[in-house]
Design an enzyme around this catalytic site. Structure first.
Site, mmCIF file in Angstrom:
data_model
loop_
_atom_site.group_PDB
_atom_site.id
_atom_site.type_symbol
_atom_site.label_atom_id
_atom_site.label_comp_id
_atom_site.label_asym_id
_atom_site.label_seq_id
_atom_site.Cartn_x
_atom_site.Cartn_y
_atom_site.Cartn_z
ATOM 1 N N HIS A 63 0.847 -1.207 0.000
ATOM 2 C CA HIS A 63 0.000 0.000 0.000
ATOM 3 C C HIS A 63 0.880 1.253 0.000
ATOM 4 O O HIS A 63 0.609 2.221 -0.706
ATOM 5 C CB HIS A 63 -0.863 0.065 1.267
ATOM 6 N N GLY A 118 -2.759 -1.399 -7.339
ATOM 7 C CA GLY A 118 -1.659 -2.363 -7.414
ATOM 8 C C GLY A 118 -1.909 -3.452 -8.449
ATOM 9 O O GLY A 118 -3.039 -3.915 -8.619
HETATM 10 P P1 AMP Z 1 -6.539 -3.512 -0.524
HETATM 11 O O1 AMP Z 1 -6.373 -2.759 0.752
HETATM 12 O O2 AMP Z 1 -6.153 -4.939 -0.438
HETATM 13 O O3 AMP Z 1 -7.896 -3.293 -1.154
HETATM 14 O O4 AMP Z 1 -5.490 -2.883 -1.527
HETATM 15 C C1 AMP Z 1 -5.496 -1.513 -1.821
HETATM 16 C C2 AMP Z 1 -4.601 -1.276 -3.012
HETATM 17 O O5 AMP Z 1 -3.277 -1.677 -2.698
HETATM 18 C C3 AMP Z 1 -5.044 -2.077 -4.245
HETATM 19 O O6 AMP Z 1 -4.894 -1.271 -5.398
HETATM 20 C C4 AMP Z 1 -4.089 -3.223 -4.234
HETATM 21 O O7 AMP Z 1 -3.871 -3.794 -5.502
HETATM 22 C C5 AMP Z 1 -2.831 -2.571 -3.698
HETATM 23 N N1 AMP Z 1 -1.941 -3.574 -3.138
HETATM 24 C C6 AMP Z 1 -2.257 -4.517 -2.218
HETATM 25 N N2 AMP Z 1 -1.196 -5.310 -1.976
HETATM 26 C C7 AMP Z 1 -0.193 -4.874 -2.781
HETATM 27 C C8 AMP Z 1 1.152 -5.294 -3.022
HETATM 28 N N3 AMP Z 1 1.679 -6.329 -2.379
HETATM 29 N N4 AMP Z 1 1.879 -4.599 -3.912
HETATM 30 C C9 AMP Z 1 1.356 -3.539 -4.585
HETATM 31 N N5 AMP Z 1 0.092 -3.100 -4.409
HETATM 32 C C10 AMP Z 1 -0.678 -3.758 -3.525
#
Ligand code: AMP
Length: 282
Positions: free
Chosen positions: A37, A149
């Site tokens: 994140h 991401g």
């Molecule tokens: P989430 O909180 O899981 O909904 O993720 C929020 C954002 O962070 C989304 O755009 C995800 O794709 C991105 N994200 C989550 N994990 C990763 C990671 N390991 N590397 C890069 N981006 C990430």
């Protein structure tokens, strides 16, 4: 560090802000923030006058009540981490009622078939939930640019489709997957892995890398069969799907073409925790 919890407050703040600044960079998250994140947030800070991060566990994108209930919620810690990174970041952490008012329900979207592949097949209604929340957040925040991401590559392609179809004036930036030093893709769900599963989980990326190598000389079907076999032999990890797909259509590859880009996508159960990952193949 300012944390807004209602859309009316943040909208008032943003309309005043727009007199002074040119660009807002936005990072939507469900919290339990990790370095994956943070890499998105750093980009939003570097490339915009103001960075806004939303923290909201969106109920309509969960197809499993237990998963929703157990999803980690660590708002105070998340706010501290963001503050250390940059105290000028604005956080929007609304309640379910602030977002959905009286009806916590997803709208129906068509993403031209992207929504039926992989995650769409195994998580019914998931992308209607994602479309609903992201569209609503874009309407509230009105960012110039939003950062997503590649960890959720299908979601990233669906958001690109969403802004094109609905002519939403937000530029979408895809960001590289951040991994632990052992290769495991960072995820808020990793926190919930029991020790034996945490130890086993780097196998997922190891197999993705080997699949990439094999895809250089073998057909997609052969690589899929090989990956399925590796998981049949594994004592702890259960494969839900492995797919080699065209990055534009997300449809499984039938015959390789050197004009197209492909990725391998995987979903695995480590006990009751579902992990996803993917890798670019060419
Ligand atoms: P989430 O909180 O899981 O909904 O993720 C929020 C954002 O962070 C989304 O755009 C995800 O794709 C991105 N994200 C989550 N994990 C990763 C990671 N390991 N590397 C890069 N981006 C990430």
């Amino acid at each position: 560090m300012t944390v807004f919890t209602t859309k009316s407050e943040i909208q008032n703040y943003i309309s005043a802000l727009k007199n002074d600044i040119k660009t807002i960079g936005f990072v939507p998250t469900m919290g339990a923030l990790h370095n994956g994140h943070m890499s998105l947030v750093k980009k939003a800070i570097q490339n915009n006058d103001k960075a806004i991060v939303s923290i909201f566990v969106n109920p309509t994108q969960f197809d499993n009540d237990k998963d929703l209930e157990k999803y980690p919620r660590t708002l105070d810690k998340d706010v501290s981490l963001l503050k250390v990174l940059n105290p000028n970041i604005i956080v929007y952490a609304p309640s379910v009622k602030d977002i959905y008012e009286d009806e916590t329900k997803a709208k129906e979207f068509s993403f031209d078939g992207l929504e039926f592949e992989m995650e769409g097949e195994f998580r019914t209604g998931h992308f209607n939930g994602v479309g609903t929340i992201v569209k609503r957040l874009f309407e509230i925040i009105t960012p110039n640019t939003a950062y997503f991401g590649e960890k959720d590559f299908q979601q990233l392609q669906i958001i690109r489709k969403l802004v094109t179809k609905y002519q939403i004036p937000v530029k979408i930036i895809g960001c590289k997957i951040h991994r632990e030093s052992n290769g495991l893709a960072m995820s808020s769900r990793n926190e919930r892995l029991k020790p034996e599963y945490r130890e086993a989980a780097p196998f997922i990326y190891k197999i993705l890398k080997l699949a990439k190598e094999k895809f250089g000389t073998k057909s997609a079907t052969k690589v899929v069969e090989w990956v399925e076999k590796q998981f049949e032999k594994h004592k702890l990890l259960k494969l839900e799907y492995f797919s080699i797909a065209d990055t534009e259509t997300l449809k499984p590859v039938k015959r390789k073409s050197n004009k197209k880009n492909y990725r391998a996508f995987i979903a695995v159960y480590a006990g009751d925790i579902r992990l996803i990952d993917n890798i670019a193949l060419n």
